[in-house]
Design a protein around this motif. Structure first.
Motif, mmCIF file in Angstrom:
data_model
loop_
_atom_site.group_PDB
_atom_site.id
_atom_site.type_symbol
_atom_site.label_atom_id
_atom_site.label_comp_id
_atom_site.label_asym_id
_atom_site.label_seq_id
_atom_site.Cartn_x
_atom_site.Cartn_y
_atom_site.Cartn_z
ATOM 1 N N THR A 125 72.776 72.334 20.841
ATOM 2 C CA THR A 125 72.398 70.961 21.184
ATOM 3 C C THR A 125 73.166 70.419 22.390
ATOM 4 N N LEU A 126 73.313 71.237 23.426
ATOM 5 C CA LEU A 126 74.003 70.802 24.641
ATOM 6 C C LEU A 126 72.977 70.264 25.632
ATOM 7 N N PHE A 127 73.126 68.980 25.988
ATOM 8 C CA PHE A 127 72.214 68.381 26.962
ATOM 9 C C PHE A 127 72.925 67.262 27.697
ATOM 10 N N LEU A 128 72.716 67.212 29.017
ATOM 11 C CA LEU A 128 73.290 66.170 29.868
ATOM 12 C C LEU A 128 72.182 65.611 30.744
ATOM 13 N N ARG A 129 72.071 64.305 30.799
ATOM 14 C CA ARG A 129 71.016 63.682 31.603
ATOM 15 C C ARG A 129 71.225 63.973 33.085
ATOM 16 N N ASP A 130 70.107 64.043 33.804
ATOM 17 C CA ASP A 130 70.114 64.504 35.195
ATOM 18 C C ASP A 130 71.110 63.759 36.075
ATOM 19 N N SER A 131 71.164 62.452 35.953
ATOM 20 C CA SER A 131 71.997 61.654 36.855
ATOM 21 C C SER A 131 73.490 61.884 36.638
ATOM 22 N N TYR A 132 73.858 62.542 35.543
ATOM 23 C CA TYR A 132 75.272 62.801 35.250
ATOM 24 C C TYR A 132 75.644 64.269 35.443
ATOM 25 N N ARG A 133 74.723 65.066 35.955
ATOM 26 C CA ARG A 133 75.008 66.477 36.178
ATOM 27 C C ARG A 133 75.751 66.654 37.504
ATOM 28 N N LYS A 134 77.006 66.243 37.485
ATOM 29 C CA LYS A 134 77.860 66.285 38.668
ATOM 30 C C LYS A 134 79.308 66.172 38.207
ATOM 31 N N ASP A 135 80.232 66.392 39.133
ATOM 32 C CA ASP A 135 81.666 66.161 38.896
ATOM 33 C C ASP A 135 82.194 66.884 37.654
ATOM 34 N N ASN A 136 81.667 68.070 37.373
ATOM 35 C CA ASN A 136 82.123 68.871 36.225
ATOM 36 C C ASN A 136 81.853 68.213 34.876
ATOM 37 N N GLY A 138 79.155 68.430 33.017
ATOM 38 C CA GLY A 138 78.548 69.407 32.122
ATOM 39 C C GLY A 138 79.563 70.390 31.579
ATOM 40 N N ARG A 139 80.475 70.820 32.439
ATOM 41 C CA ARG A 139 81.529 71.750 32.009
ATOM 42 C C ARG A 139 82.438 71.071 30.978
#
Length: 339
Positions: A125-136, A138-139
């Motif tokens: 269940t790992l999911f990150l909204r597009d606008s926050y896929r930056k600055d590590n 997701g990691r």
């Protein structure tokens, strides 16, 4: 500030939106209100219950932007899969055929339906909204789960697995599933995946091939995607491989995507995370970023920040604001992991 915390009942609307945005192949979050309410209630119960050994607990967390109050991502860990509902995989194997009489030897790859991962913990269940896929971000969201595993290891199976999304097109059609649909199940991939996510898995035992499947007899398009990941999933697989996860020959029964595994205590981030004692004050300037979590269960919090962590001390300075966000006080412990 971005804070990871346990999901709550009032996060339902945000979770439903994430389920809609995640698209086909994200089995663990079907677009179904009743199921999502059930998942939230199960997570709330799991975070609050006393556990002697892992069973069927599920720890679902969200990533909240505290500046806006918006939930922008989610991640989860299953304590022990297959304890309540059957947890199916295909196991890749080899059958050898040899005749001295005609001097011919053949090795034939097979797929056998199995429940070999019953009792394993699962990253899911790992999911990150597009606008926050930056600055590590997701990691941080993904690897924060290893701090939770390290701190609460007794609540999880000794082996940790992750199912990687297999190859499918923009409409959600899987070349691996096509032959299964034609000869066995009779329903399309999206419907089968959706039913699986709802926990309605009886049709698998009733309709899946009961004998080993010879890979060489599958259509070429299906053969090519066995053990391959969806293009969008490649970064997640690379991250897990860097942690020590490996595919041991198990693939998803619907899309053929690989399942990777690692012993909990062998996960690199579990081994490398450290417990430090908090001192409040002005945080020294540094460019070294860490994932940070408290050591609490029900009020778990995690985030990332630049910290000055010395090898020769078990103390670290946090600002009062950061400590408050993590729900820790002077003299209490946090767990840290270099980003």
């Amino acid at each position: 500030m971005l804070i990871i915390r346990p999901i709550r009942g009032n996060d339902f609307e945000a979770l439903y939106q994430i389920a809609e945005e995640s698209g086909h192949g994200f089995t663990s979050l079907p677009v179904n209100a009743d199921l999502l309410h059930s998942k939230i209630a199960r997570a709330e119960a799991s975070f609050s219950k006393s556990v002697d050994e892992p069973f069927d607990e599920g720890y679902l967390m969200v990533l909240e932007d505290t500046d806006t109050g918006e939930v922008v991502g989610t991640c989860g860990i299953e304590a022990a899969v297959g304890m309540e509902d059957a947890f199916y995989h295909y196991r890749l194997g080899t059958e050898v055929y040899h005749s001295e009489q005609i001097d011919v030897r053949n090795e034939v790859e097979t797929l056998t339906l199995c429940h070999d991962y019953t009792g394993a913990a699962e990253l899911c269940t790992l999911f990150l909204r597009d606008s926050y896929r930056k600055d590590n971000n997701g990691r941080m969201l993904s690897r924060s789960r290893f701090l939770f595993l390290a701190q609460h290891a007794a609540r999880f199976g000794e082996t940790v697995i992750a199912e990687m999304r297999g190859v499918s097109d923009e409409e959600g059609n899987s070349p691996f599933y096509a032959w299964l649909q034609q000869h066995f199940l009779g329903i399309d991939f999206i419907q089968a995946d959706y039913l699986s996510g709802l926990g309605k898995k009886a049709f698998m035992a009733e309709m899946m091939p009961r004998n080993p499947v010879y890979v060489c007899l599958l259509p070429e398009a299906a053969q090519k995607v066995i053990g391959e990941v969806h293009a969008n999933t490649r970064p997640a697989l690379n991250l897990l491989q860097a942690e020590g996860f490996r595919c041991r020959g198990y693939v998803d029964i619907f899309d053929g995507g690989p399942t990777v595994e690692c012993r909990l205590n062998d996960i690199r981030s579990v081994r490398e995370s450290r417990l430090l004692t908090v001192r409040l004050g002005v945080m020294p300037a540094t460019n070294t970023s860490y994932i940070i979590s408290n050591t609490i269960l029900a009020d778990y919090r995690a985030t990332s920040a630049n910290l000055l962590v010395a090898a020769d001390t078990d103390e670290v300075v946090l600002s009062p604001e950061l400590a408050a966000a993590l729900l820790v006080a002077e003299g209490e412990q946090i767990r840290v992991l270099a980003m």
